[in-house]
Design a protein around this motif. Structure first.
Motif, PDB file in Angstrom:
ATOM      1  N   ALA A 218       0.807  -1.222   0.000  1.00 16.79           N
ATOM      2  CA  ALA A 218       0.000   0.000   0.000  1.00 16.79           C
ATOM      3  C   ALA A 218       0.838   1.271   0.000  1.00 16.79           C
ATOM      4  N   GLU A 219       2.133   1.143   0.217  1.00 20.87           N
ATOM      5  CA  GLU A 219       2.977   2.334   0.279  1.00 20.87           C
ATOM      6  C   GLU A 219       2.944   3.086  -1.053  1.00 20.87           C
ATOM      7  N   GLY A 220       2.591   4.349  -0.993  1.00 24.73           N
ATOM      8  CA  GLY A 220       2.549   5.173  -2.192  1.00 24.73           C
ATOM      9  C   GLY A 220       1.287   5.016  -3.024  1.00 24.73           C
ATOM     10  N   ALA A 221       0.370   4.165  -2.594  1.00 28.23           N
ATOM     11  CA  ALA A 221      -0.869   3.970  -3.357  1.00 28.23           C
ATOM     12  C   ALA A 221      -1.824   5.134  -3.110  1.00 28.23           C
ATOM     13  N   ASP A 222      -2.471   5.577  -4.163  1.00 26.82           N
ATOM     14  CA  ASP A 222      -3.493   6.619  -4.040  1.00 26.82           C
ATOM     15  C   ASP A 222      -4.852   6.024  -3.705  1.00 26.82           C
ATOM     16  N   LEU A 223      -5.048   4.779  -4.108  1.00 23.04           N
ATOM     17  CA  LEU A 223      -6.344   4.115  -3.940  1.00 23.04           C
ATOM     18  C   LEU A 223      -6.126   2.647  -3.617  1.00 23.04           C
ATOM     19  N   ILE A 224      -6.934   2.127  -2.698  1.00 21.80           N
ATOM     20  CA  ILE A 224      -6.966   0.693  -2.410  1.00 21.80           C
ATOM     21  C   ILE A 224      -8.356   0.188  -2.767  1.00 21.80           C
ATOM     22  N   VAL A 225      -8.431  -0.736  -3.697  1.00 23.27           N
ATOM     23  CA  VAL A 225      -9.702  -1.382  -4.020  1.00 23.27           C
ATOM     24  C   VAL A 225      -9.787  -2.647  -3.181  1.00 23.27           C
ATOM     25  N   ASN A 226     -10.693  -2.633  -2.205  1.00 20.45           N
ATOM     26  CA  ASN A 226     -10.829  -3.797  -1.327  1.00 20.45           C
ATOM     27  C   ASN A 226     -11.896  -4.731  -1.891  1.00 20.45           C
ATOM     28  N   ALA A 227     -11.454  -5.611  -2.779  1.00 23.03           N
ATOM     29  CA  ALA A 227     -12.363  -6.583  -3.386  1.00 23.03           C
ATOM     30  C   ALA A 227     -12.191  -7.964  -2.773  1.00 23.03           C
ATOM     31  N   TRP A 228     -11.549  -8.029  -1.607  1.00 23.07           N
ATOM     32  CA  TRP A 228     -11.466  -9.306  -0.903  1.00 23.07           C
ATOM     33  C   TRP A 228     -12.873  -9.774  -0.546  1.00 23.07           C
ATOM     34  N   ASN A 229     -13.172 -11.011  -0.829  1.00 20.93           N
ATOM     35  CA  ASN A 229     -14.509 -11.530  -0.532  1.00 20.93           C
ATOM     36  C   ASN A 229     -14.402 -13.004  -0.162  1.00 20.93           C
ATOM     37  N   PRO A 230     -14.196 -13.299   1.124  1.00 19.76           N
ATOM     38  CA  PRO A 230     -14.094 -14.702   1.548  1.00 19.76           C
ATOM     39  C   PRO A 230     -15.409 -15.438   1.301  1.00 19.76           C
ATOM     40  N   PRO A 231     -15.390 -16.759   1.299  1.00 20.11           N
ATOM     41  CA  PRO A 231     -16.647 -17.525   1.194  1.00 20.11           C
ATOM     42  C   PRO A 231     -17.582 -17.171   2.347  1.00 20.11           C
ATOM     43  N   TYR A 232     -18.874 -17.257   2.097  1.00 16.49           N
ATOM     44  CA  TYR A 232     -19.870 -16.898   3.113  1.00 16.49           C
ATOM     45  C   TYR A 232     -19.574 -17.472   4.507  1.00 16.49           C
ATOM     46  N   PRO A 233     -19.264 -18.772   4.624  1.00 19.18           N
ATOM     47  CA  PRO A 233     -19.064 -19.313   5.978  1.00 19.18           C
ATOM     48  C   PRO A 233     -17.917 -18.655   6.744  1.00 19.18           C
ATOM     49  N   ALA A 234     -17.004 -17.986   6.021  1.00 19.43           N
ATOM     50  CA  ALA A 234     -15.855 -17.358   6.677  1.00 19.43           C
ATOM     51  C   ALA A 234     -16.069 -15.879   6.973  1.00 19.43           C
ATOM     52  N   TRP A 235     -17.186 -15.316   6.540  1.00 12.48           N
ATOM     53  CA  TRP A 235     -17.392 -13.872   6.703  1.00 12.48           C
ATOM     54  C   TRP A 235     -17.297 -13.433   8.160  1.00 12.48           C
ATOM     55  N   GLN A 236     -17.990 -14.121   9.039  1.00 16.01           N
ATOM     56  CA  GLN A 236     -18.077 -13.695  10.436  1.00 16.01           C
ATOM     57  C   GLN A 236     -16.694 -13.559  11.063  1.00 16.01           C
ATOM     58  N   ASN A 237     -15.802 -14.445  10.706  1.00 13.90           N
ATOM     59  CA  ASN A 237     -14.473 -14.448  11.303  1.00 13.90           C
ATOM     60  C   ASN A 237     -13.481 -13.580  10.537  1.00 13.90           C
ATOM     61  N   GLU A 238     -13.525 -13.642   9.210  1.00 13.59           N
ATOM     62  CA  GLU A 238     -12.470 -13.018   8.409  1.00 13.59           C
ATOM     63  C   GLU A 238     -12.730 -11.568   8.029  1.00 13.59           C
ATOM     64  N   VAL A 239     -13.972 -11.212   7.728  1.00 16.07           N
ATOM     65  CA  VAL A 239     -14.235  -9.856   7.234  1.00 16.07           C
ATOM     66  C   VAL A 239     -13.816  -8.779   8.237  1.00 16.07           C
ATOM     67  N   PRO A 240     -14.138  -8.897   9.536  1.00 19.58           N
ATOM     68  CA  PRO A 240     -13.672  -7.857  10.472  1.00 19.58           C
ATOM     69  C   PRO A 240     -12.148  -7.728  10.510  1.00 19.58           C
ATOM     70  N   LYS A 241     -11.439  -8.849  10.432  1.00 22.22           N
ATOM     71  CA  LYS A 241      -9.973  -8.796  10.453  1.00 22.22           C
ATOM     72  C   LYS A 241      -9.431  -8.115   9.197  1.00 22.22           C
ATOM     73  N   LEU A 242      -9.969  -8.490   8.039  1.00 22.95           N
ATOM     74  CA  LEU A 242      -9.520  -7.878   6.792  1.00 22.95           C
ATOM     75  C   LEU A 242      -9.828  -6.387   6.782  1.00 22.95           C
ATOM     76  N   THR A 243     -11.002  -6.026   7.298  1.00 21.27           N
ATOM     77  CA  THR A 243     -11.392  -4.616   7.348  1.00 21.27           C
ATOM     78  C   THR A 243     -10.432  -3.815   8.211  1.00 21.27           C
ATOM     79  N   SER A 244     -10.083  -4.342   9.369  1.00 22.65           N
ATOM     80  CA  SER A 244      -9.149  -3.644  10.266  1.00 22.65           C
ATOM     81  C   SER A 244      -7.797  -3.441   9.608  1.00 22.65           C
ATOM     82  N   ARG A 245      -7.340  -4.445   8.885  1.00 22.07           N
ATOM     83  CA  ARG A 245      -6.038  -4.334   8.211  1.00 22.07           C
ATOM     84  C   ARG A 245      -6.068  -3.258   7.134  1.00 22.07           C
TER      85      ARG A 245
END
Length: 305
Positions: free
Chosen positions: A43-70
């Motif tokens: 991300a260093e020097g990036a003007d824009l980050i496109v966050n198109a990460w999309n884990p499988p539905y069963p993993a949303w509850q655990n993974e999406v908050p962590k990915l969002t924080s990062r």
């Protein structure tokens, strides 16, 4: 010096089209590789980050908050704007037919709550964020989504599969158009609000409409068969993905369309692909249609389940 965009989830549906659209518009494009890259360095020097990460539905509850924080953390440190392909899950069952930035986010189901909490995290963090919100995707290749993998998988043989009532209005987004809109919004990011919710109008089409467009593309009559939801519900007893598919079934039964007033205010000159052309291209057929050719409605036979 050209702008730089970091694409997270570049192998996914939206990420793949976003990478192509930004590249074609002259941006420097970085594709994040989880195997070799660190998010901070990428991300260093990036003007824009496109966050198109999309884990499988069963993993949303655990993974999406962590990915969002990062993503929030690196956006804060780098000063980059974040662009997210949003969906309609936040509104919830029983929402108004016409969905806009003013429609309350009242989802109570697990997947809807994950998306609400994700968007709230960006809003509360004060990170410059663009949510480009859209309905179900229409892709140019089979990529695992409803349209190509279920609904139109046998369209060239004259059969569509309907997850809901064939006459129920549903919101759709043609991915090349959505990616083009993402570029245009990114290029005007300095004029946007800190948290900008931009509904992408796309198309409002029933499965009956899509059957007609498929018939126009293939040159053959199209039958509509109901999706076998009872089988999914039975399988969901041991198949977590089945439970989540059933959880989101209401969107196929709830008539809805996206209000595009905010989008048209920001991008008044945007011209999307006509729906007939989008459906044809998703089937691997290249046809010419007039830019504003209307969908002529008629009744289609519904095959037995």
């Amino acid at each position: 010096m050209p702008n730089t965009v970091l694409i997270l989830g570049a192998n996914g549906r939206f990420g793949r089209h976003a990478a192509e659209a930004f590249w074609n518009s002259g941006w420097r494009v970085r594709l994040f590789d989880r195997r070799t890259d660190t998010l901070v360095d990428a991300a260093e020097g990036a003007d824009l980050i496109v966050n198109a990460w999309n884990p499988p539905y069963p993993a949303w509850q655990n993974e999406v908050p962590k990915l969002t924080s990062r993503v929030i953390a690196v956006a804060k440190s780098s000063g980059a704007t974040v662009l997210i392909p949003g969906n309609l899950y936040v509104y919830g069952k029983g929402s108004a037919k016409r969905l806009s930035p003013d429609t309350p986010h009242r989802a109570t189901n697990p997947l809807g709550r994950v998306r609400i909490e994700m968007e709230n995290a960006y809003r509360d963090a004060g990170v410059k964020t663009i949510v480009l919100r859209a309905g179900d995707f229409i892709d140019t290749e089979v990529s695992g989504n409803w349209f190509e993998s279920v609904i139109t998988v046998k369209a060239r043989k004259g059969l569509l599969v309907a997850p809901g009532h064939p006459n129920t209005m549903h919101a759709w987004a043609y991915l090349p158009d959505m990616a083009k809109a993402a570029v245009q919004l990114a290029e005007m990011r300095d004029r946007l609000e800190t948290f900008e919710d931009v509904p992408f109008p796309g198309y409002a089409l029933s499965l009956t409409d899509i059957a007609l467009l498929a018939s126009q593309a293939t040159g053959r009559d199209t039958r509509i068969r109901r999706f076998p939801w009872p089988m999914i519900q039975l399988a969901s007893m041991v198949w977590p993905m089945g439970r989540h598919l059933s959880e989101m079934r209401y969107l196929w039964d709830m008539p809805h369309e996206i209000v595009g007033e905010r989008f048209r205010t920001l991008l008044p000159d945007f011209r999307g692909t006509p729906p007939g052309q989008a459906v044809a291209r998703s089937l691997g057929i290249d046809i010419d249609v007039y830019p504003h050719q209307p969908v002529t409605r008629r009744n289609f036979g519904i095959a037995a389940e």
